[in-house]
Design a protein around this motif. Structure first.
Motif, PDB file in Angstrom:
ATOM      1  N   LEU A  59      19.078  52.047   7.962  1.00 41.00           N
ATOM      2  CA  LEU A  59      18.931  50.829   7.158  1.00 41.00           C
ATOM      3  C   LEU A  59      17.768  50.033   7.731  1.00 41.00           C
ATOM      4  O   LEU A  59      17.498  50.099   8.939  1.00 41.00           O
ATOM      5  N   ARG A  60      17.112  49.290   6.882  1.00 41.03           N
ATOM      6  CA  ARG A  60      15.934  48.539   7.330  1.00 41.03           C
ATOM      7  C   ARG A  60      16.131  47.062   7.054  1.00 41.03           C
ATOM      8  O   ARG A  60      16.601  46.689   5.978  1.00 41.03           O
ATOM      9  N   ILE A  61      15.804  46.249   8.061  1.00 40.75           N
ATOM     10  CA  ILE A  61      15.775  44.802   7.837  1.00 40.75           C
ATOM     11  C   ILE A  61      14.317  44.382   7.956  1.00 40.75           C
ATOM     12  O   ILE A  61      13.726  44.456   9.036  1.00 40.75           O
ATOM     13  N   ALA A  62      13.770  43.992   6.840  1.00 35.65           N
ATOM     14  CA  ALA A  62      12.337  43.676   6.810  1.00 35.65           C
ATOM     15  C   ALA A  62      12.048  42.420   7.632  1.00 35.65           C
ATOM     16  O   ALA A  62      12.783  41.433   7.567  1.00 35.65           O
ATOM     17  N   GLY A  63      10.984  42.485   8.420  1.00 36.11           N
ATOM     18  CA  GLY A  63      10.465  41.303   9.115  1.00 36.11           C
ATOM     19  C   GLY A  63      11.236  40.876  10.345  1.00 36.11           C
ATOM     20  O   GLY A  63      10.961  39.814  10.907  1.00 36.11           O
ATOM     21  N   LYS A  64      12.211  41.698  10.808  1.00 30.37           N
ATOM     22  CA  LYS A  64      12.990  41.303  11.993  1.00 30.37           C
ATOM     23  C   LYS A  64      12.570  42.088  13.230  1.00 30.37           C
ATOM     24  O   LYS A  64      13.271  42.109  14.230  1.00 30.37           O
TER      25      LYS A  64
END
Lengths: 202, 108
Positions: A59-64
Protein backbone atom coordinates in the motif's frame (compact mmCIF):
# COMPACT_ATOMS: atom_id res chain seq x y z
CA UNK A 1 14.69 16.42 -6.27
CA UNK A 2 11.99 14.15 -4.79
CA UNK A 3 12.33 13.02 -1.19
CA UNK A 4 13.28 9.50 -0.24
CA UNK A 5 10.63 6.78 -0.21
CA UNK A 6 10.28 4.79 3.01
CA UNK A 7 9.11 1.23 3.42
CA UNK A 8 7.68 -0.23 6.58
CA UNK A 9 6.49 -3.73 7.45
CA UNK A 10 2.97 -3.78 8.86
CA UNK A 11 1.93 -7.08 10.46
CA UNK A 12 -1.82 -7.36 10.97
CA UNK A 13 -4.09 -10.09 12.32
CA UNK A 14 -6.51 -12.03 10.14
CA UNK A 15 -9.36 -10.37 12.01
CA UNK A 16 -7.94 -6.96 11.08
CA UNK A 17 -7.53 -8.05 7.45
CA UNK A 18 -11.13 -9.26 7.45
CA UNK A 19 -12.65 -6.07 8.84
CA UNK A 20 -10.08 -3.42 7.95
CA UNK A 21 -8.19 -1.57 10.64
CA UNK A 22 -6.24 1.51 11.60
CA UNK A 23 -2.58 1.14 12.53
CA UNK A 24 -0.14 3.49 14.18
CA UNK A 25 3.22 3.62 12.46
CA UNK A 26 6.10 4.86 14.61
CA UNK A 27 9.06 5.61 12.39
CA UNK A 28 12.46 7.17 12.88
CA UNK A 29 12.97 9.13 9.70
CA UNK A 30 15.91 11.28 8.55
CA UNK A 31 14.97 14.97 8.28
CA UNK A 32 16.86 18.25 8.04
CA UNK A 33 16.71 20.45 11.14
CA UNK A 34 16.64 24.27 11.18
CA UNK A 35 20.44 24.41 10.81
CA UNK A 36 20.40 22.13 7.79
CA UNK A 37 21.76 19.07 9.61
CA UNK A 38 20.33 15.67 8.82
CA UNK A 39 18.93 14.00 11.94
CA UNK A 40 16.65 11.07 12.65
CA UNK A 41 13.39 12.26 14.12
CA UNK A 42 10.52 10.16 15.41
CA UNK A 43 7.34 10.48 13.40
CA UNK A 44 3.99 8.85 13.97
CA UNK A 45 1.47 8.14 11.24
CA UNK A 46 -1.92 6.63 11.51
CA UNK A 47 -3.03 4.72 8.44
CA UNK A 48 -6.33 3.13 7.55
CA UNK A 49 -5.77 -0.37 6.21
CA UNK A 50 -8.88 -1.19 4.17
CA UNK A 51 -10.39 -4.64 4.40
CA UNK A 52 -9.04 -7.00 1.82
CA UNK A 53 -5.33 -6.50 2.42
CA UNK A 54 -3.51 -9.82 2.64
CA UNK A 55 0.01 -11.22 2.86
CA UNK A 56 2.43 -9.36 0.59
CA UNK A 57 -0.02 -6.58 -0.27
CA UNK A 58 1.73 -3.25 -0.81
CA UNK A 59 0.00 0.00 0.00
CA UNK A 60 1.23 3.51 -0.68
CA UNK A 61 0.74 6.67 1.32
CA UNK A 62 1.58 9.56 -0.93
CA UNK A 63 3.82 12.31 0.43
CA UNK A 64 4.66 10.65 3.78
CA UNK A 65 8.23 9.77 2.88
CA UNK A 66 11.31 11.99 3.16
CA UNK A 67 11.23 15.73 2.53
CA UNK A 68 11.86 16.86 -1.04
CA UNK A 69 15.08 18.69 -1.78
CA UNK A 70 15.13 22.13 -3.48
CA UNK A 71 11.39 22.19 -3.85
CA UNK A 72 11.02 18.58 -4.94
CA UNK A 73 7.97 16.60 -3.92
CA UNK A 74 8.03 14.60 -0.69
CA UNK A 75 8.73 10.88 -0.99
CA UNK A 76 6.10 8.25 -0.36
CA UNK A 77 5.60 5.74 2.43
CA UNK A 78 5.10 2.15 1.32
CA UNK A 79 3.42 -0.33 3.65
CA UNK A 80 4.27 -4.00 3.25
CA UNK A 81 1.41 -5.99 4.77
CA UNK A 82 2.02 -9.35 6.42
CA UNK A 83 -0.45 -11.56 8.24
CA UNK A 84 0.29 -12.71 11.77
CA UNK A 85 -0.06 -16.45 12.37
CA UNK A 86 -3.55 -17.42 13.56
CA UNK A 87 -4.50 -20.15 16.01
CA UNK A 88 -7.10 -21.65 13.63
CA UNK A 89 -6.67 -20.40 10.08
CA UNK A 90 -3.88 -20.41 7.51
CA UNK A 91 -4.13 -17.91 4.67
CA UNK A 92 -3.26 -18.43 1.04
CA UNK A 93 -4.06 -15.23 -0.80
CA UNK A 94 -7.65 -14.51 0.15
CA UNK A 95 -8.49 -18.16 0.82
CA UNK A 96 -8.35 -19.54 4.34
CA UNK A 97 -7.62 -23.09 5.46
CA UNK A 98 -8.82 -24.65 8.68
CA UNK A 99 -8.21 -28.11 10.13
CA UNK A 100 -11.52 -29.89 10.74
CA UNK A 101 -11.14 -32.79 13.18
CA UNK A 102 -13.83 -35.46 12.76
CA UNK A 103 -14.55 -38.57 14.79
CA UNK A 104 -14.35 -41.78 12.66
CA UNK A 105 -18.12 -42.28 12.85
CA UNK A 106 -18.75 -38.68 11.70
CA UNK A 107 -16.51 -39.30 8.68
CA UNK A 108 -18.25 -42.58 7.84
CA UNK A 109 -21.85 -41.62 8.52
CA UNK A 110 -21.68 -37.93 7.67
CA UNK A 111 -22.48 -35.13 10.07
CA UNK A 112 -23.47 -31.53 10.43
CA UNK A 113 -20.74 -29.71 12.33
CA UNK A 114 -20.27 -26.15 13.46
CA UNK A 115 -17.27 -24.43 11.88
CA UNK A 116 -15.86 -21.12 13.13
CA UNK A 117 -15.36 -18.47 10.45
CA UNK A 118 -14.14 -14.89 10.70
CA UNK A 119 -17.71 -13.77 10.03
CA UNK A 120 -19.23 -16.04 12.69
CA UNK A 121 -19.85 -19.76 13.10
CA UNK A 122 -21.62 -21.65 10.29
CA UNK A 123 -22.86 -25.24 9.96
CA UNK A 124 -21.07 -27.46 7.51
CA UNK A 125 -22.57 -30.64 6.11
CA UNK A 126 -19.97 -33.39 6.08
CA UNK A 127 -21.01 -35.98 3.46
CA UNK A 128 -20.93 -39.68 4.38
CA UNK A 129 -17.66 -41.40 3.47
CA UNK A 130 -15.48 -38.31 3.94
CA UNK A 131 -11.77 -39.18 3.94
CA UNK A 132 -8.88 -37.64 5.87
CA UNK A 133 -7.20 -34.84 3.93
CA UNK A 134 -10.36 -34.07 1.94
CA UNK A 135 -11.05 -30.37 1.49
CA UNK A 136 -14.58 -29.16 2.17
CA UNK A 137 -15.19 -25.72 0.66
CA UNK A 138 -17.19 -22.99 2.30
CA UNK A 139 -17.63 -20.43 -0.48
CA UNK A 140 -17.08 -16.75 0.34
CA UNK A 141 -16.04 -17.44 3.94
CA UNK A 142 -12.42 -16.40 3.38
CA UNK A 143 -10.90 -12.93 3.39
CA UNK A 144 -12.66 -10.16 1.48
CA UNK A 145 -11.02 -8.92 -1.69
CA UNK A 146 -10.63 -5.18 -2.32
CA UNK A 147 -13.29 -5.23 -5.07
CA UNK A 148 -16.04 -6.80 -3.05
CA UNK A 149 -15.74 -10.53 -3.70
CA UNK A 150 -14.52 -12.91 -1.03
CA UNK A 151 -12.07 -15.77 -0.87
CA UNK A 152 -13.19 -19.22 0.23
CA UNK A 153 -12.66 -21.14 3.44
CA UNK A 154 -11.45 -24.71 3.11
CA UNK A 155 -11.96 -27.13 5.98
CA UNK A 156 -9.35 -29.88 5.75
CA UNK A 157 -10.62 -33.08 7.28
CA UNK A 158 -8.60 -34.80 9.97
CA UNK A 159 -9.94 -38.05 11.36
CA UNK A 160 -9.05 -38.26 15.01
CA UNK A 161 -9.54 -41.02 17.53
CA UNK A 162 -10.21 -40.74 21.25
CA UNK A 163 -7.13 -41.16 23.43
CA UNK A 164 -9.02 -43.49 25.73
CA UNK A 165 -12.26 -45.41 25.24
CA UNK A 166 -14.74 -46.72 27.76
CA UNK A 167 -15.41 -50.47 27.96
CA UNK A 168 -18.68 -50.16 26.06
CA UNK A 169 -17.04 -48.15 23.27
CA UNK A 170 -14.23 -50.67 23.03
CA UNK A 171 -16.77 -53.49 22.77
CA UNK A 172 -18.58 -51.68 19.96
CA UNK A 173 -15.31 -51.11 18.06
CA UNK A 174 -14.46 -54.82 18.45
CA UNK A 175 -17.90 -55.70 17.11
CA UNK A 176 -17.33 -53.36 14.15
CA UNK A 177 -13.88 -54.87 13.49
CA UNK A 178 -15.38 -58.35 13.46
CA UNK A 179 -18.24 -57.35 11.17
CA UNK A 180 -16.57 -55.00 8.67
CA UNK A 181 -15.09 -56.31 5.40
CA UNK A 182 -13.31 -52.99 4.80
CA UNK A 183 -9.57 -53.35 4.13
CA UNK A 184 -7.86 -49.95 4.02
CA UNK A 185 -4.62 -51.57 2.77
CA UNK A 186 -6.03 -53.60 -0.10
CA UNK A 187 -3.70 -51.84 -2.57
CA UNK A 188 -0.67 -53.30 -0.72
CA UNK A 189 -1.43 -56.90 -1.77
CA UNK A 190 -0.75 -56.75 -5.55
CA UNK A 191 2.51 -54.88 -4.95
CA UNK A 192 3.64 -57.33 -2.28
CA UNK A 193 2.69 -60.32 -4.46
CA UNK A 194 4.75 -58.94 -7.34
CA UNK A 195 7.72 -58.33 -5.04
CA UNK A 196 7.42 -61.84 -3.59
CA UNK A 197 7.39 -63.33 -7.11
CA UNK A 198 10.52 -61.31 -8.00
CA UNK A 199 8.78 -59.22 -10.67
CA UNK A 200 8.93 -55.84 -8.93
CA UNK A 201 6.05 -53.40 -9.04
CA UNK A 202 3.19 -54.62 -11.30
CA UNK B 1 -0.47 14.92 19.96
CA UNK B 2 -3.08 14.58 17.27
CA UNK B 3 -2.05 12.18 14.53
CA UNK B 4 -3.63 12.67 11.15
CA UNK B 5 -5.20 9.60 9.57
CA UNK B 6 -3.59 8.83 6.22
CA UNK B 7 -5.46 7.17 3.40
CA UNK B 8 -3.60 4.42 1.61
CA UNK B 9 -3.56 3.63 -2.08
CA UNK B 10 -3.74 0.03 -3.26
CA UNK B 11 -0.83 -1.23 -5.30
CA UNK B 12 -2.72 -4.05 -6.94
CA UNK B 13 -3.92 -5.11 -10.35
CA UNK B 14 -7.08 -2.99 -10.27
CA UNK B 15 -5.56 0.48 -10.27
CA UNK B 16 -3.77 1.63 -13.40
CA UNK B 17 -0.92 4.07 -13.88
CA UNK B 18 0.70 5.57 -16.95
CA UNK B 19 4.34 4.95 -17.88
CA UNK B 20 5.17 8.46 -16.69
CA UNK B 21 3.53 7.85 -13.31
CA UNK B 22 5.37 4.54 -12.84
CA UNK B 23 8.62 6.33 -13.73
CA UNK B 24 7.91 9.08 -11.23
CA UNK B 25 7.09 6.62 -8.43
CA UNK B 26 9.91 4.17 -9.11
CA UNK B 27 12.80 6.52 -9.87
CA UNK B 28 13.47 4.79 -13.19
CA UNK B 29 13.40 6.68 -16.46
CA UNK B 30 10.72 5.93 -19.03
CA UNK B 31 13.44 4.45 -21.27
CA UNK B 32 14.54 2.10 -18.47
CA UNK B 33 10.94 1.07 -17.88
CA UNK B 34 10.52 0.37 -21.58
CA UNK B 35 13.58 -1.89 -21.38
CA UNK B 36 11.88 -3.79 -18.54
CA UNK B 37 8.75 -4.11 -20.69
CA UNK B 38 10.81 -5.37 -23.62
CA UNK B 39 12.47 -8.04 -21.48
CA UNK B 40 9.14 -9.14 -19.98
CA UNK B 41 9.77 -8.01 -16.38
CA UNK B 42 6.91 -5.49 -16.65
CA UNK B 43 3.70 -6.05 -18.61
CA UNK B 44 1.38 -3.20 -19.65
CA UNK B 45 -2.33 -3.84 -19.32
CA UNK B 46 -2.86 -2.62 -22.90
CA UNK B 47 0.09 -3.94 -24.93
CA UNK B 48 0.40 -2.25 -28.27
CA UNK B 49 -1.51 0.88 -27.26
CA UNK B 50 0.02 4.28 -27.92
CA UNK B 51 -0.03 5.19 -24.24
CA UNK B 52 0.84 2.14 -22.21
CA UNK B 53 -0.91 1.65 -18.87
CA UNK B 54 0.30 -0.49 -15.99
CA UNK B 55 -1.36 -2.13 -13.03
CA UNK B 56 -0.36 -0.30 -9.86
CA UNK B 57 1.27 -3.55 -8.69
CA UNK B 58 3.98 -2.80 -11.30
CA UNK B 59 5.23 0.02 -9.08
CA UNK B 60 6.54 -2.62 -6.65
CA UNK B 61 8.42 -4.38 -9.47
CA UNK B 62 9.71 -1.10 -10.89
CA UNK B 63 10.90 0.11 -7.48
CA UNK B 64 12.74 -3.17 -6.91
CA UNK B 65 14.36 -2.80 -10.33
CA UNK B 66 15.30 0.77 -9.45
CA UNK B 67 16.99 -0.36 -6.22
CA UNK B 68 18.85 -3.15 -8.03
CA UNK B 69 20.03 -0.83 -10.77
CA UNK B 70 21.13 1.88 -8.33
CA UNK B 71 22.61 -0.23 -5.52
CA UNK B 72 24.32 -2.88 -7.66
CA UNK B 73 24.91 -0.76 -10.77
CA UNK B 74 23.35 -3.44 -12.96
CA UNK B 75 23.11 -3.02 -16.70
CA UNK B 76 19.94 -3.98 -18.59
CA UNK B 77 20.94 -7.65 -18.96
CA UNK B 78 21.96 -7.99 -15.31
CA UNK B 79 18.75 -6.30 -14.24
CA UNK B 80 16.68 -8.67 -16.39
CA UNK B 81 18.42 -11.69 -14.89
CA UNK B 82 17.98 -10.41 -11.32
CA UNK B 83 14.30 -9.62 -11.91
CA UNK B 84 13.70 -13.04 -13.47
CA UNK B 85 15.28 -14.75 -10.48
CA UNK B 86 13.31 -12.60 -8.02
CA UNK B 87 10.09 -13.45 -9.82
CA UNK B 88 11.02 -17.13 -9.61
CA UNK B 89 11.65 -16.79 -5.87
CA UNK B 90 8.25 -15.10 -5.43
CA UNK B 91 6.50 -17.86 -7.42
CA UNK B 92 8.17 -20.53 -5.28
CA UNK B 93 7.28 -18.66 -2.09
CA UNK B 94 3.66 -18.53 -3.24
CA UNK B 95 3.66 -22.28 -3.95
CA UNK B 96 5.29 -22.96 -0.57
CA UNK B 97 2.69 -20.83 1.17
CA UNK B 98 -0.10 -22.70 -0.59
CA UNK B 99 1.35 -26.07 0.42
CA UNK B 100 1.85 -24.86 4.00
CA UNK B 101 -1.79 -23.79 4.11
CA UNK B 102 -2.82 -27.31 3.06
CA UNK B 103 -0.74 -29.06 5.69
CA UNK B 104 -2.63 -29.93 8.86
CA UNK B 105 -1.22 -28.05 11.83
CA UNK B 106 -3.13 -29.57 14.67
CA UNK B 107 -1.89 -32.97 15.73
CA UNK B 108 -4.24 -34.68 18.11
Amino acid sequence: MPGQDYEVAVPITLEQAYSGTEVNLDLNVPAYDARGHLRRVPQTFKARIPKGATEGQRLRIAGKGGQGINGGRAGDLYLNISLRPHALYRANGHDLYLDLPLAPWEAVLGASVEVPTLGGAVRLKVPPGTAAGQRLRLPKRGLPRPRGTEGDLYAIVQIVVPATVADQESALFKQLAATSKFNPRSHFSPVQSAVDSGGGEP
Amino acid sequence: MRVELSEVLWLDQHHELSLREVAELSGLTEAELTELVDCGALAPTNPGAAQQMFAARCVVVARTASRLRRDFELDAQGLTLAMTLLERVQDLEAQLNELRALLPHRVL
